[in-house]
Design a protein around this motif. Structure first.
Motif, mmCIF file in Angstrom:
data_model
loop_
_atom_site.group_PDB
_atom_site.id
_atom_site.type_symbol
_atom_site.label_atom_id
_atom_site.label_comp_id
_atom_site.label_asym_id
_atom_site.label_seq_id
_atom_site.Cartn_x
_atom_site.Cartn_y
_atom_site.Cartn_z
ATOM 1 N N LEU A 22 1.110 -1.087 0.244
ATOM 2 C CA LEU A 22 -0.145 -0.350 0.064
ATOM 3 C C LEU A 22 0.706 1.553 -0.056
ATOM 4 O O LEU A 22 0.998 1.935 -0.832
ATOM 5 N N THR A 23 1.823 1.487 0.870
ATOM 6 C CA THR A 23 2.264 2.267 0.674
ATOM 7 C C THR A 23 3.216 2.413 -0.189
ATOM 8 O O THR A 23 3.730 3.788 -0.637
ATOM 9 N N LEU A 24 4.105 1.540 -1.129
ATOM 10 C CA LEU A 24 5.321 1.502 -1.956
ATOM 11 C C LEU A 24 4.130 2.243 -3.119
ATOM 12 O O LEU A 24 5.127 3.395 -3.975
ATOM 13 N N CYS A 25 2.964 1.214 -3.584
ATOM 14 C CA CYS A 25 2.058 1.370 -5.007
ATOM 15 C C CYS A 25 2.063 2.854 -4.752
ATOM 16 O O CYS A 25 1.312 3.354 -5.678
ATOM 17 N N SER A 26 1.556 3.233 -3.354
ATOM 18 C CA SER A 26 0.538 4.761 -3.493
ATOM 19 C C SER A 26 1.761 5.573 -3.621
ATOM 20 O O SER A 26 1.748 6.832 -4.646
ATOM 21 N N ALA A 27 2.798 5.758 -2.965
ATOM 22 C CA ALA A 27 4.668 6.596 -3.223
ATOM 23 C C ALA A 27 4.411 6.646 -4.895
ATOM 24 O O ALA A 27 4.729 7.290 -5.380
ATOM 25 N N GLY A 28 5.194 5.257 -5.226
ATOM 26 C CA GLY A 28 4.801 4.853 -6.713
ATOM 27 C C GLY A 28 4.223 5.556 -7.388
ATOM 28 O O GLY A 28 4.652 6.167 -8.570
ATOM 29 N N LEU A 29 2.767 5.733 -7.791
ATOM 30 C CA LEU A 29 2.426 6.333 -8.518
ATOM 31 C C LEU A 29 1.813 7.611 -7.927
ATOM 32 O O LEU A 29 1.834 8.346 -9.410
ATOM 33 N N ARG A 30 2.324 8.036 -7.177
ATOM 34 C CA ARG A 30 2.614 9.917 -7.008
ATOM 35 C C ARG A 30 3.843 10.205 -7.807
ATOM 36 O O ARG A 30 3.933 11.122 -8.662
ATOM 37 N N PHE A 31 4.487 9.170 -7.808
ATOM 38 C CA PHE A 31 6.253 9.838 -8.001
ATOM 39 C C PHE A 31 5.813 9.788 -9.479
ATOM 40 O O PHE A 31 6.484 10.370 -10.678
ATOM 41 N N LEU A 32 4.954 8.779 -10.416
ATOM 42 C CA LEU A 32 4.639 8.533 -11.805
ATOM 43 C C LEU A 32 3.313 9.762 -12.671
ATOM 44 O O LEU A 32 3.879 10.685 -13.458
ATOM 45 N N ARG A 33 3.343 10.279 -11.333
ATOM 46 C CA ARG A 33 2.066 11.215 -11.543
ATOM 47 C C ARG A 33 2.932 12.335 -12.128
ATOM 48 O O ARG A 33 2.411 13.457 -13.022
ATOM 49 N N ALA A 34 3.428 12.882 -10.895
ATOM 50 C CA ALA A 34 4.569 13.891 -10.706
ATOM 51 C C ALA A 34 6.072 13.453 -12.114
ATOM 52 O O ALA A 34 5.232 14.820 -12.934
ATOM 53 N N TYR A 35 6.132 13.024 -12.466
ATOM 54 C CA TYR A 35 7.018 12.582 -13.812
ATOM 55 C C TYR A 35 6.529 12.980 -14.844
ATOM 56 O O TYR A 35 6.979 13.321 -15.679
ATOM 57 N N ASP A 36 4.870 11.948 -15.307
ATOM 58 C CA ASP A 36 4.750 12.122 -16.000
ATOM 59 C C ASP A 36 4.724 14.207 -16.725
ATOM 60 O O ASP A 36 4.590 14.127 -17.506
ATOM 61 N N ALA A 37 4.370 14.782 -15.445
ATOM 62 C CA ALA A 37 4.089 15.944 -16.024
ATOM 63 C C ALA A 37 5.366 16.914 -16.405
ATOM 64 O O ALA A 37 5.375 17.900 -17.587
ATOM 65 N N ALA A 38 6.193 16.014 -15.889
ATOM 66 C CA ALA A 38 7.760 16.737 -16.555
ATOM 67 C C ALA A 38 8.420 15.553 -17.966
ATOM 68 O O ALA A 38 8.942 16.754 -18.358
ATOM 69 N N ALA A 39 8.239 14.741 -18.214
ATOM 70 C CA ALA A 39 8.875 14.086 -19.098
ATOM 71 C C ALA A 39 7.737 14.993 -20.641
ATOM 72 O O ALA A 39 6.862 14.839 -20.648
ATOM 73 N N LYS A 40 9.093 14.865 -21.401
ATOM 74 C CA LYS A 40 8.976 15.212 -22.406
ATOM 75 C C LYS A 40 8.137 14.435 -23.508
ATOM 76 O O LYS A 40 7.767 14.109 -24.463
ATOM 77 N N SER A 41 9.679 12.972 -23.751
ATOM 78 C CA SER A 41 9.449 12.112 -24.455
ATOM 79 C C SER A 41 8.028 11.356 -24.347
ATOM 80 O O SER A 41 7.264 10.541 -23.332
ATOM 81 N N THR A 42 7.658 10.372 -25.791
ATOM 82 C CA THR A 42 6.428 9.761 -26.003
ATOM 83 C C THR A 42 6.825 8.300 -25.391
ATOM 84 O O THR A 42 5.359 8.183 -24.820
ATOM 85 N N SER A 43 7.660 7.919 -25.648
ATOM 86 C CA SER A 43 7.754 6.234 -25.358
ATOM 87 C C SER A 43 8.026 6.789 -23.311
ATOM 88 O O SER A 43 7.798 5.506 -22.781
ATOM 89 N N THR A 44 8.935 7.487 -23.065
ATOM 90 C CA THR A 44 8.829 7.519 -22.373
ATOM 91 C C THR A 44 7.407 7.715 -20.943
ATOM 92 O O THR A 44 6.828 6.904 -20.641
ATOM 93 N N LYS A 45 6.445 8.288 -21.838
ATOM 94 C CA LYS A 45 4.722 8.532 -21.219
ATOM 95 C C LYS A 45 4.583 7.436 -21.302
ATOM 96 O O LYS A 45 3.514 6.597 -20.449
ATOM 97 N N ARG A 46 4.439 6.529 -22.115
ATOM 98 C CA ARG A 46 4.152 5.640 -22.550
ATOM 99 C C ARG A 46 4.655 3.848 -21.371
ATOM 100 O O ARG A 46 3.892 3.699 -21.012
ATOM 101 N N ARG A 47 5.733 4.314 -21.175
ATOM 102 C CA ARG A 47 6.063 3.359 -20.240
ATOM 103 C C ARG A 47 5.572 4.585 -18.799
ATOM 104 O O ARG A 47 5.152 3.149 -17.795
ATOM 105 N N ILE A 48 5.710 5.429 -18.478
ATOM 106 C CA ILE A 48 5.249 4.916 -17.609
ATOM 107 C C ILE A 48 3.851 4.956 -17.225
ATOM 108 O O ILE A 48 3.434 4.499 -16.357
#
Length: 614
Positions: free
Chosen positions: A137-163
């Motif tokens: 629960l702790t890791l997945c919620s932390a991971g999803l928060r990290f991915l949400r913020a990284y997705d907003a900063a990412a420029k690459s389409t391939s990176t966004k697909r990985r996210i």
């Protein structure tokens, strides 16, 4: 020693880079063979601070702070640090997904046999425990928060697909962990005359009253909890338990067993296997697993997680069911800890469980649940003052602030730790009964002391708690590994208790290291929170303010006031600023009042010198 969360977390990150990363491949091993829980704990050492402390954020390559970037520099040689974190999370999901595509929560090497002559079977190693669900629960919620913020900063389409793909995998694991926790919650009805009932009454009855009065007080005190258990918890309660809860002459316990309980109802709207498969755990609450579940649910329901709306519709339903159980379990154990009008049962150390076991560790676990409840509600000064005494006593009995004797039985709290039987595990594959070994006494104590310190409005109480936290940190630091690649991680018990009690260790325990990281995050929260406006400080501030104002008025009455009016304007501004802040920041008032008094003393000295020269 002084607790320095920023520096100490960075030290842990540097040690992790030296231990886990060879420049090409990440190592998941530690003091025991990797399993789903140790993998989760290892990643939390990175992601928990990165998502709970703004200055440690890793989601935007251009905004990672300098010392953070230096600490994780080896991870970012070939790709940006956020991308490397994505790779670790992808690796984690691959390692902890079964061949049928279902999330794997097996405890593996963390499970030990209660029979020294028999080893757990291969099938038994796949048993899942509440720790796996809670930590996920702790890791997945932390991971999803990290991915949400990284997705907003990412420029690459391939990176966004990985996210996007990774977020879907973490969300699926989160759903399964939530379902597992719901089905691990249990309520046990206890007859007062049974051995379990007598053990409960023995703890509750601190004043020697007749048993019938104790039972009547329990019924009255727990009336709302009992009612909500019957109406608000529809999973994990069989008809017999519901009928027993209707009987006001029965006692009961609620909380989490060690895994999905035997006879747990399925979660009909979740298709994952974990929501349907039969449970095996004995349907009786465990203090350790109850505390673990409460911590994980608290992370899931935290304001930080809620701000980003990470949960889908089904997860919201699961989260609400977990919130109900979280509230009821905290209220139940917090009430039990302080039951009655005299001494608290919690003050009667060691705590004795309904099944007849007793340990200082159980007292610490009940204290931990009580603290969690005090954090969620308004804690009284009496609660906090009594908590200080309890924690101080536990620190002494646990040889945190006292030197252990030769052959001291208290050392067993730390090494090998407290053995918790997993009742029901023996039914799997005709194997032995399994045990879970809890060796986190010092980490649990440190985290809860820091949390209570953050609640205290009494300067003396807070000072005692912070001093106890420093002494506990001394103990914890002495247990860090002092040689080899894992230097700076945990857990080398010989550093505290000597080679006679424990062998020197150079391999990391992710179980203990993750818990130390939690303590450092708790310390950061305590430091970052606003200090109370201490009554003692307010009194001093008011005294200095009035003194400064009176002396200012005296100066303005002086015969040379016309010539000094302009310089005194600065003093007047100081006094006005001090008065504005006295309600919200008495310390600032003290500073401004002292500066005003210093300027006034300069004027008085100049006037005296001028008078003498005439």
């Amino acid at each position: 020693m002084r607790i320095q969360p920023r520096q100490q977390i960075l030290d842990i990150w540097r040690a992790m880079m030296a231990t886990c990363w060879d420049g090409r491949q990440w190592s998941w091993d530690g003091i025991v063979d990797r399993n789903s829980i140790s993998d989760t704990e290892q990643l939390l050492c990175l992601l928990y601070p990165a998502t709970e402390i703004d200055n440690f954020a890793l989601d935007n390559p251009g905004r990672i702070e300098g010392d953070v970037r230096v600490a994780l520099e080896p991870l970012g040689y070939d790709e940006p640090i956020p991308s490397a974190i994505v790779s670790l999370l992808e690796n984690y999901l691959r390692n902890n997904t079964r061949d049928d595509g279902q999330p794997d929560f097996s405890a593996g090497s963390y499970l030990e046999s209660a029979d020294p002559e028999r080893e757990p079977t291969k099938v038994q190693r796949t048993i899942e425990v509440v720790d796996a669900y809670s930590m996920s629960l702790t890791l997945c919620s932390a991971g999803l928060r990290f991915l949400r913020a990284y997705d907003a900063a990412a420029k690459s389409t391939s990176t966004k697909r990985r996210i996007e793909t990774l977020a879907a995998g973490l969300s699926a694991r989160l759903t399964a962990a939530m379902a597992g926790l719901i089905r691990s919650f249990t309520v046990t009805a206890v007859a007062p005359k049974s051995p379990e009932g007598q053990a409960m009454i023995g703890m509750l009855n601190q004043t020697g009253r007749p048993e019938r009065m104790v039972v009547a007080d329990f019924t009255r005190t727990m009336d709302r909890v009992r009612a909500r258990l019957r109406s608000g918890v529809d999973i994990g309660l069989d008809d017999a338990t519901r009928d027993a809860l209707d009987d006001e002459h029965m006692l009961f316990e609620c909380g989490w067993s060690w895994g999905i309980i035997r006879g747990a109802a399925p979660v009909a709207f979740i298709e994952d296997a974990i929501a349907q498969e039969p449970g095996i755990a004995n349907p009786r609450p465990s203090l350790y697993f109850t505390m673990t579940a409460l911590d994980g649910i608290n992370d899931l329901l935290s304001p930080r997680a809620g701000e980003l709306a990470l949960l889908d519709e089904k997860q919201h339903l699961l989260a609400q069911a977990l919130r109900t159980r979280w509230e009821l379990a905290q209220r139940y154990w917090s009430t039990i800890a302080r039951f009655g009008s005299g001494s608290w049962p919690l003050e009667d150390i060691p705590w004795r469980t309904a099944d007849g076991e007793q340990s200082d560790y159980f007292s610490l676990l009940v204290s931990a649940v009580l603290v969690q409840d005090l954090v969620a509600r308004t804690a009284s000064d009496d609660d906090l003052t009594r908590a200080v005494t309890i924690f101080d006593e536990l620190a002494a009995r646990g040889r945190i602030i006292r030197r252990p004797l030769r052959g001291d039985p208290a050392v067993a709290l730390h090494t090998p730790g407290v053995r918790l039987p997993l009742k029901g595990s023996e039914a799997i594959d005709h194997g032995p009964e399994l045990e879970w070994v809890a060796s986190d006494f010092s980490a649990v104590l440190l985290k809860r002391v820091l949390q209570v310190a953050g609640l205290s409005n009494n300067v003396a109480t807070r000072d005692k708690l912070m001093e106890l936290a420093k002494f506990t940190m001394d103990h914890v630091v002495a247990r860090s590994i002092c040689s080899g690649a894992a230097k700076g991680l945990w857990d080398d018990l010989a550093g505290v208790f000597g080679p006679a009690e424990a062998e020197r260790e150079t391999r990391p325990s992710w179980y203990m290291t993750a818990r130390i990281v939690e303590c450092l995050v708790a310390a950061e929260r305590t430091y970052r929170s606003s200090l109370p406006n201490w009554p003692e400080l307010q009194s001093l501030a008011l005294t200095l303010l009035n003194t400064a104002e009176h002396r200012y008025n005296q100066e303005m009455l002086n015969e040379s006031a016309d010539t000094m009016a302009y310089p005194l304007e600065h003093v007047e501004e100081r006094i006005d600023q001090a008065r504005k802040q006295i309600r919200d920041d008495a310390a600032a008032t003290v500073v401004h009042a002292l500066e005003a008094l210093r300027e006034l003393e300069k004027f008085a000295t100049a006037r005296r010198d001028a008078a003498r020269s005439v």
